[in-house]
Design a protein around this motif. Sequence first.
Motif: not given
Length: 243
Positions: A39-63
């Motif tokens: 599985i591509r690392k890019e897809d896993m990263n998108k999954l993580v970003m999706n969680f951070l953005v949807t749940e509203g973790y702004v600082e974590a999403a920026e980092n």
Amino acid sequence: MSLFWFVIRQLAEIEEQMATSKKVITREEWEKRLNDVKIRKEDMNKLVMNFLVTEGYVEAAENFQMESGTEPYIDLATITDRMAVKKAVQSGNVEDAIEKVNDLNPEILDTNPLLFFHLQQQRLIELIRNGKIEEALEFAQEELAPRGEENQSFLEELERTVSLLAFEDVSNCPVGELLDISQRLKTASEVNAAILTSQSHEKDPKLPSLLKMLIWAQNQLDEKAAYPRINDLSNATLEDPTV
């Protein structure tokens, strides 16, 4: 995500080979097969970003954006306003939350009577929590009762909420859970989802759904085979199969 599809594939293979007894898959064989799933690392990263953005973790999403190079699919600045609404509900300041929602988009509440009722119900709960009994009764009669006359489910929810007033000790109240923090969180999540929907974004993160699918797949596989199962999802630890 890759583990889920791996489990599904193993389930399909085992169903084809199934005899009278369960198939036993050793840890070595399981890990070898698992490593073959790519599985591509890019897809896993998108999954993580999706969680951070949807749940509203702004600082974590920026980092995470800086560290992984993964671009968020929405403007991170919009998350701050959404989280201000969510925080207001979670702290019991429902009037402020309603004002903030209307500042973002008045149509959110105008087109969602269920959400507006739940926010008004939460206002009533907060009045009761703070011992403002007369104000609570007046608010229930003027703001919520007319809506209950138009909708039976609203009326039932209103009656449940008002019944809190009949108990001095809410620990003995059958609807005492309305005063739990979990009720605030439930309402806050509903508002958060409505704002995301109004912005044409997914209202639920993908990661929890994938974990639920993994649990379902493992439960299905349990009937067919003994294999290295994951019981601790937080650490994703494989446990030796039990025959």
